[in-house]
Design a protein around this motif. Structure first.
Motif, mmCIF file in Angstrom:
data_model
loop_
_atom_site.group_PDB
_atom_site.id
_atom_site.type_symbol
_atom_site.label_atom_id
_atom_site.label_comp_id
_atom_site.label_asym_id
_atom_site.label_seq_id
_atom_site.Cartn_x
_atom_site.Cartn_y
_atom_site.Cartn_z
ATOM 1 N N ARG A 263 37.485 93.794 105.085
ATOM 2 C CA ARG A 263 38.821 93.393 104.659
ATOM 3 C C ARG A 263 39.804 94.522 104.942
ATOM 4 O O ARG A 263 39.447 95.696 104.884
ATOM 5 C CB ARG A 263 38.858 93.054 103.157
ATOM 6 N N LYS A 264 41.039 94.149 105.224
ATOM 7 C CA LYS A 264 42.082 95.141 105.463
ATOM 8 C C LYS A 264 42.498 95.815 104.168
ATOM 9 O O LYS A 264 42.763 97.017 104.107
ATOM 10 C CB LYS A 264 43.302 94.451 106.106
ATOM 11 N N SER A 265 42.553 95.019 103.098
ATOM 12 C CA SER A 265 42.925 95.509 101.770
ATOM 13 C C SER A 265 42.651 94.388 100.777
ATOM 14 O O SER A 265 42.267 93.277 101.166
ATOM 15 C CB SER A 265 44.414 95.891 101.722
ATOM 16 N N PHE A 266 42.862 94.682 99.493
ATOM 17 C CA PHE A 266 42.781 93.649 98.472
ATOM 18 C C PHE A 266 44.169 93.411 97.897
ATOM 19 O O PHE A 266 44.935 94.352 97.685
ATOM 20 C CB PHE A 266 41.793 94.043 97.371
ATOM 21 N N VAL A 267 44.490 92.146 97.652
ATOM 22 C CA VAL A 267 45.812 91.750 97.166
ATOM 23 C C VAL A 267 45.632 90.896 95.909
ATOM 24 O O VAL A 267 44.539 90.370 95.651
ATOM 25 C CB VAL A 267 46.585 90.967 98.250
ATOM 26 N N PRO A 268 46.688 90.751 95.100
ATOM 27 C CA PRO A 268 46.561 89.966 93.860
ATOM 28 C C PRO A 268 46.162 88.513 94.117
ATOM 29 O O PRO A 268 46.530 87.914 95.130
ATOM 30 C CB PRO A 268 47.970 90.056 93.255
ATOM 31 N N ALA A 269 45.404 87.961 93.175
ATOM 32 C CA ALA A 269 45.013 86.548 93.234
ATOM 33 C C ALA A 269 45.177 85.951 91.848
ATOM 34 O O ALA A 269 45.209 86.674 90.846
ATOM 35 C CB ALA A 269 43.572 86.406 93.699
ATOM 36 N N LYS A 270 45.290 84.642 91.806
ATOM 37 C CA LYS A 270 45.377 83.931 90.523
ATOM 38 C C LYS A 270 44.645 82.603 90.659
ATOM 39 O O LYS A 270 44.416 82.108 91.777
ATOM 40 C CB LYS A 270 46.836 83.716 90.106
ATOM 41 N N ASN A 271 44.274 82.029 89.538
ATOM 42 C CA ASN A 271 43.466 80.806 89.553
ATOM 43 C C ASN A 271 44.115 79.681 90.355
ATOM 44 O O ASN A 271 43.434 78.941 91.072
ATOM 45 C CB ASN A 271 43.215 80.323 88.120
ATOM 46 N N SER A 272 45.419 79.553 90.246
ATOM 47 C CA SER A 272 46.111 78.445 90.917
ATOM 48 C C SER A 272 46.059 78.549 92.438
ATOM 49 O O SER A 272 46.298 77.554 93.137
ATOM 50 C CB SER A 272 47.566 78.364 90.452
ATOM 51 N N ASP A 273 45.729 79.723 92.974
ATOM 52 C CA ASP A 273 45.599 79.870 94.427
ATOM 53 C C ASP A 273 44.495 78.969 94.966
ATOM 54 O O ASP A 273 44.478 78.639 96.164
ATOM 55 C CB ASP A 273 45.269 81.320 94.804
ATOM 56 N N TYR A 274 43.557 78.565 94.077
ATOM 57 C CA TYR A 274 42.369 77.838 94.516
ATOM 58 C C TYR A 274 42.378 76.374 94.088
ATOM 59 O O TYR A 274 41.353 75.698 94.132
ATOM 60 C CB TYR A 274 41.117 78.561 94.002
ATOM 61 N N THR A 275 43.558 75.883 93.721
ATOM 62 C CA THR A 275 43.686 74.471 93.342
ATOM 63 C C THR A 275 43.273 73.552 94.476
ATOM 64 O O THR A 275 42.573 72.549 94.266
ATOM 65 C CB THR A 275 45.130 74.160 92.917
ATOM 66 N N ALA A 276 43.677 73.884 95.699
ATOM 67 C CA ALA A 276 43.330 73.045 96.858
ATOM 68 C C ALA A 276 41.827 73.021 97.096
ATOM 69 O O ALA A 276 41.265 71.984 97.502
ATOM 70 C CB ALA A 276 44.049 73.547 98.108
ATOM 71 N N ILE A 277 41.155 74.144 96.832
ATOM 72 C CA ILE A 277 39.702 74.195 96.978
ATOM 73 C C ILE A 277 39.037 73.259 95.960
ATOM 74 O O ILE A 277 38.127 72.496 96.287
ATOM 75 C CB ILE A 277 39.187 75.631 96.785
ATOM 76 N N GLU A 278 39.521 73.303 94.713
ATOM 77 C CA GLU A 278 38.973 72.419 93.690
ATOM 78 C C GLU A 278 39.200 70.957 94.057
ATOM 79 O O GLU A 278 38.292 70.118 93.925
ATOM 80 C CB GLU A 278 39.605 72.716 92.328
#
Length: 288
Positions: A263-278
């Protein structure tokens, strides 16, 4: 010794024991086994060392044998933190309410899957979905993989309007991306679905023979891997521990450590980022 002094002495001992117990608490994490186990142990052993120094607590990495085992360990409280794929992260957070996605790789914001084929099939790279894969043998990665199962199955179902078992002559699950590449390259399967970063990494390392296996199609972008922390971490390790873990993950900038993911770096994530996956997982009934 007087009774008062004895009580005082015992009280001091009790506080010392409590302090020792608190300091002895080990912060434990795991990761989905998406590559060869020896690589994962090397990578996450180094992550454990980094987190231990950054957080000021003992940190242990516990390897698991399957994606499902990673979710189970998280659900049961055997681990507090996990490096999940998009789907396994959604599954874990649904089973442990209050848990949060903290950070993702920069590349995980726009991840993709490669469909790869043994060159003997005659299949070549195209921007259009490869209809000619119908009737071939096909392997996914792990059954719980986002890039190795969820997203490619979604596009297969969307194009053919049939489940994979009716599209292909034979369907397999290799277990991880490295094995998918190896099986398709060896001709055990005609076509497979693989994490694009694992493909690029193994290609750069000289582990892929372009005369035997090639990329024939890639999916549109989707969100994938992330670090997820249990919702009871602050209660177990102290106030603001969640914030400390998130900061440590976002400040992980050692070039060798980042390259091991890669990975180039790590960036912030939140649960709603994965709504489409669900939603995708529910659409093909991987989550009910």
């Amino acid at each position: 010794m007087t009774r008062h002094k004895l009580c005082t002495h015992l009280l001091v001992i009790s506080f010392c024991l409590l302090a020792f117990a608190a300091n002895a608490t080990t912060f434990t994490f795991t990761a989905i086994p998406d590559e060869d186990e020896s690589r994962l142990v090397a990578r996450f052993g180094a992550v454990a060392d980094y987190l231990s120094e950054a957080l000021g607590v003992e940190v242990n990495y516990i390897p698991v044998k399957s994606y499902a085992a990673a979710v189970t360990a998280f659900r049961n409280g055997q681990v507090q933190l996990a490096w999940f794929g998009g789907l396994s992260g959604v599954q874990a957070r649904l089973q442990v309410p209050g848990s949060v996605a903290l950070a993702q790789g920069y590349e995980d914001q726009f991840f993709k899957t490669y469909l790869i084929a043994n060159t003997r099939t005659g299949l070549t790279r195209s921007k259009k979905f490869p209809a000619a894969i119908k009737g071939k043998t096909f392997t996914f990665g792990s059954k719980g993989s986002t890039s190795g199962r969820l997203m490619p199955e979604y596009y297969i179902r969307e194009f053919f309007e049939q489940p994979p078992q009716r599209v292909f002559a034979r369907v397999g699950f290799s277990g991880d991306h490295s094995m998918t590449i190896a099986q398709v390259q060896a001709g055990a399967f005609d076509v497979g679905a693989v994490n694009y970063l694992v493909w690029e990494s193994e290609l750069a390392a000289g582990k892929i023979d372009p005369q035997k296996v090639r990329v024939i199609w890639e999916t549109p972008d989707y969100p994938d891997y992330q670090w997820t922390l249990r919702g009871d971490a602050d209660k177990q390790f102290g106030a603001d521990f969640t914030s400390k873990v998130k900061r440590a993950l976002l400040e992980m900038n050692d070039p060798e450590l980042l390259a091991s993911f890669p990975r180039k770096s790590f960036v912030p994530a939140k649960n709603s980022d994965y709504t489409a996956i669900e939603e995708t997982a529910r659409a093909i009934q991987l989550i009910r």
